[in-house]
Design a protein around this motif. Structure first.
Motif, short mmCIF file in Angstrom:
data_model
loop_
_atom_site.label_atom_id
_atom_site.label_comp_id
_atom_site.label_asym_id
_atom_site.label_seq_id
_atom_site.Cartn_x
_atom_site.Cartn_y
_atom_site.Cartn_z
N VAL A 346 0.84 -1.20 0.00
CA VAL A 346 0.00 0.00 0.00
C VAL A 346 0.87 1.25 0.00
CG1 VAL A 346 -1.69 1.35 1.31
CG2 VAL A 346 -1.95 -1.13 1.11
N LEU A 347 1.94 1.24 0.82
CA LEU A 347 2.86 2.38 0.85
C LEU A 347 3.49 2.59 -0.51
CD1 LEU A 347 4.55 4.57 2.26
CD2 LEU A 347 6.13 2.76 2.99
N GLN A 348 3.94 1.52 -1.14
CA GLN A 348 4.56 1.63 -2.47
C GLN A 348 3.56 2.18 -3.48
OE1 GLN A 348 6.74 -1.80 -4.01
NE2 GLN A 348 5.76 -1.52 -5.99
N ASP A 349 2.36 1.62 -3.51
CA ASP A 349 1.37 2.06 -4.49
C ASP A 349 0.98 3.52 -4.26
OD1 ASP A 349 1.43 -0.46 -5.56
OD2 ASP A 349 -0.41 -1.15 -4.59
N THR A 350 0.82 3.90 -3.00
CA THR A 350 0.46 5.29 -2.68
C THR A 350 1.53 6.25 -3.15
OG1 THR A 350 -0.78 4.53 -0.74
CG2 THR A 350 -0.20 6.87 -0.83
N THR A 351 2.78 5.87 -2.95
CA THR A 351 3.89 6.73 -3.35
C THR A 351 3.99 6.82 -4.86
OG1 THR A 351 5.09 6.05 -1.35
CG2 THR A 351 6.35 7.19 -3.06
N LEU A 352 3.85 5.70 -5.55
CA LEU A 352 3.95 5.69 -7.00
C LEU A 352 2.83 6.49 -7.66
CD1 LEU A 352 5.01 1.99 -7.62
CD2 LEU A 352 6.42 4.02 -7.91
N ARG A 353 1.69 6.54 -7.03
CA ARG A 353 0.58 7.32 -7.60
C ARG A 353 0.90 8.81 -7.65
NH1 ARG A 353 -2.98 3.74 -4.90
NH2 ARG A 353 -3.24 5.19 -3.18
N THR A 354 1.83 9.26 -6.83
CA THR A 354 2.18 10.69 -6.85
C THR A 354 2.84 11.07 -8.17
OG1 THR A 354 4.36 10.38 -5.81
CG2 THR A 354 2.48 10.69 -4.35
N MET A 355 3.34 10.09 -8.93
CA MET A 355 3.89 10.40 -10.25
C MET A 355 2.80 10.91 -11.18
SD MET A 355 6.85 7.70 -11.32
CE MET A 355 5.87 6.23 -11.11
N GLN A 356 1.57 10.45 -10.95
CA GLN A 356 0.46 10.88 -11.79
C GLN A 356 -0.11 12.21 -11.30
OE1 GLN A 356 -2.42 7.71 -11.91
NE2 GLN A 356 -0.92 6.16 -12.47
N THR A 357 -0.26 12.36 -9.98
CA THR A 357 -0.86 13.58 -9.44
C THR A 357 0.09 14.76 -9.47
OG1 THR A 357 -0.23 12.91 -7.19
CG2 THR A 357 -2.43 12.29 -7.96
N LEU A 358 1.40 14.49 -9.48
CA LEU A 358 2.40 15.56 -9.48
C LEU A 358 3.26 15.45 -10.73
CD1 LEU A 358 3.45 15.35 -5.72
CD2 LEU A 358 2.06 17.13 -6.77
N SER A 359 2.68 15.72 -11.87
CA SER A 359 3.41 15.65 -13.12
C SER A 359 4.58 16.61 -13.12
CB SER A 359 2.49 15.99 -14.29
OG SER A 359 3.21 16.13 -15.49
N ALA A 360 5.70 16.17 -13.71
CA ALA A 360 6.88 17.03 -13.79
C ALA A 360 6.83 17.98 -14.98
CB ALA A 360 8.15 16.18 -13.87
N CYS A 361 5.75 17.94 -15.75
CA CYS A 361 5.61 18.83 -16.90
C CYS A 361 4.99 20.15 -16.46
CB CYS A 361 4.74 18.19 -17.97
SG CYS A 361 5.47 16.72 -18.73
N PRO A 362 5.68 21.28 -16.64
CA PRO A 362 5.09 22.56 -16.25
C PRO A 362 3.82 22.85 -17.05
CG PRO A 362 7.45 22.79 -16.71
CD PRO A 362 7.02 21.44 -17.20
N THR A 363 2.81 23.38 -16.39
CA THR A 363 1.60 23.78 -17.09
C THR A 363 1.84 25.09 -17.82
OG1 THR A 363 0.82 24.95 -15.11
CG2 THR A 363 0.13 22.65 -15.38
N LYS A 364 1.01 25.35 -18.84
CA LYS A 364 1.13 26.60 -19.56
C LYS A 364 0.82 27.75 -18.60
CE LYS A 364 -0.58 29.13 -23.59
NZ LYS A 364 -1.51 29.11 -24.76
N PRO A 365 1.72 28.72 -18.46
CA PRO A 365 1.51 29.78 -17.48
C PRO A 365 0.29 30.62 -17.81
CG PRO A 365 3.38 30.29 -18.88
CD PRO A 365 2.99 28.89 -19.20
N ALA A 366 -0.41 31.04 -16.76
CA ALA A 366 -1.57 31.92 -16.93
C ALA A 366 -1.10 33.31 -17.35
CB ALA A 366 -2.37 31.99 -15.65
N ALA A 367 -2.06 34.13 -17.73
CA ALA A 367 -1.73 35.41 -18.37
C ALA A 367 -1.34 36.51 -17.40
CB ALA A 367 -2.92 35.88 -19.22
N THR A 368 -1.64 36.36 -16.11
CA THR A 368 -1.35 37.43 -15.16
C THR A 368 -0.72 36.85 -13.91
OG1 THR A 368 -3.48 37.28 -14.01
CG2 THR A 368 -3.38 38.69 -15.98
N PRO A 369 0.02 37.67 -13.15
CA PRO A 369 0.58 37.19 -11.89
C PRO A 369 -0.47 36.66 -10.93
CG PRO A 369 1.68 39.21 -12.55
CD PRO A 369 0.53 39.02 -13.50
#
Length: 418
Positions: A346-369
């Motif tokens: 369960v610990l392993q599966d829970t940790t590995l799922r963070t690869m999906q929820t925390l993608s290393a691909c930056p999102t397209k930045p929004a238009a304003t600060p």
């Protein structure tokens, strides 16, 4: 959907896992998201370039060592604070590395930065907020995720190495920066007021609002700094707790920044807003030029990327996961029974799922600060939830372990860095 996730993950792993040559130099084990230089995001943050150089150059090493010697401060030896901060960070991050033949660390981010530097998590947290919100560059922020959670569970530092961060410098040649030095050096300043003022040419009322925003930015930095640990966390549960504390402080910082940022932006006319946004356009254009050199990583982050991975690629991905997560070693070292082994799964599966929820691909930045601040906060909240989920799974796993088994679990990380 599962196949698409596997495809993206496998494309990333192809960049991040050690090469054959690196494996021959002692890079063994480690998390999925570390251990190999992928691309030098030099412009992204100059400190990342200097962090890479700091472990290859005697000059930068010497700068880190001189920072522990008060006699050197008065002789103008610390003339470049950016290089010094980078040297301190790299020196601290690599102090737990036992390979000896190569200045490498499996807990390093693919751009050369570090999520953990000794006992400190997210050393440039405040700077990363500034870059993401004001300059629209969330590159560094997006890299925090699975690899850092993995490093919290399996820290590469032994107890004696962590103790060195709090020991007083006994001699000039001391190689490990103090914990205070790492915390003080990790965040350099606050809002880039001069650059913003030069871009928007504020009137008196706008300048007052900008000064108020700058003051809030410094207060946010101080909020994050208070979470630097007074003592190194002793085990995985404490390290995950520190991660939650640091991320929570960053979330509070975004909440504190929101009102003065909204006030300042509201006072700007459309032309000034465009000039303010030009700072982020320049930054992103330069980053894009650098990232084009790493075409494979760029394609893996494209939303329409579809390499049409087959079943064999799916199996290859699963094999990579199994090789990197030391479940068999843990079960053998701790002598786990059936119930404990199920909890480990369960610990392993829970940790590995963070690869999906925390993608290393930056999102397209929004238009304003303001919009980018909201995006940053959402990312931090997602990370907070992910770390909490892993911490809860770790608590369940360790609930019925003996003290001897818990001690054995803590030896896994240092062995993987040996």
């Amino acid at each position: 959907m599962r196949l698409a996730l596997a495809a993206a993950a496998l494309a990333s792993l192809a960049l991040l896992l050690p090469t054959t040559a690196e494996a021959q130099f002692g890079i063994r084990g480690g998390p999925l998201g570390v251990a190999r230089f992928a691309v030098g995001h030099v412009l992204s943050m100059s400190r990342l370039h200097h962090s890479r150089m700091a472990v290859r150059s005697g000059r930068y090493r010497a700068a880190a060592l001189r920072s522990q010697d008060p006699r050197g401060a008065g002789r103008g030896q610390l003339s470049n604070p950016t290089i010094l901060r980078a040297a301190l960070t790299a020196q601290a991050a690599l102090s737990g590395w036992h390979g000896g033949r190569r200045s490498q660390g499996w807990w390093r981010h693919p751009d050369g930065s570090y999520g953990w530097v000794g006992p400190v998590f997210w050393p440039f947290a405040h700077d990363d907020l500034t870059n993401a919100i004001i300059l629209g560059d969330a590159t560094s922020l997006s890299l925090y995720g699975y690899g850092d959670i993995y490093a919290a569970i399996f820290a590469p530092y032994a107890a004696r190495e962590l103790a060195a961060y709090t020991a007083p410098p006994a001699r000039r040649g001391r190689r490990v920066p103090t914990l205070d030095a790492v915390c003080d050096a990790s965040d350099s300043g606050g809002l880039p007021v001069d650059r913003i003022a030069a871009a928007v040419q504020p009137n008196e009322v706008q300048r007052t609002a900008l000064d108020d925003l700058a003051a809030a930015w410094l207060a946010a930095r101080d909020t994050i700094r208070t979470t630097c640990p007074a003592q190194p966390p002793a085990n995985a549960a404490e390290r995950l707790g520190l991660m939650q504390t640091r991320v929570e402080a960053m979330i509070k910082a975004t909440d504190a920044l929101a009102p003065p940022l909204a006030k300042f932006e509201a006072l700007l006319d459309d032309g000034q807003k465009a000039k303010l946004e030009s700072l982020s356009h320049e930054r992103r254009a330069a980053l894009a030029a650098i990232q084009r050199k790493d075409a494979q990583a760029a394609r893996a982050c494209e939303p329409d990327h579809d390499p049409r991975f087959d079943v064999q690629a799916q199996r290859q991905y699963e094999q990579l996961v199994q090789q990197q997560w030391p479940a068999a070693e843990i079960a053998s070292t701790l002598g786990l029974d059936e119930v404990a082994r199920a909890r480990l799964d369960v610990l392993q599966d829970t940790t590995l799922r963070t690869m999906q929820t925390l993608s290393a691909c930056p999102t397209k930045p929004a238009a304003t600060p303001q919009a980018r601040l909201a995006t940053v906060k959402a990312r931090l909240e997602t990370m907070q939830q992910a770390v909490k989920g892993v911490a809860d799974a770790l608590d369940d796993f360790e609930a019925d372990l003996s003290d001897e088994q818990k001690a054995g679990f803590e030896t896994i990380g240092p062995k993987r860095g040996a």
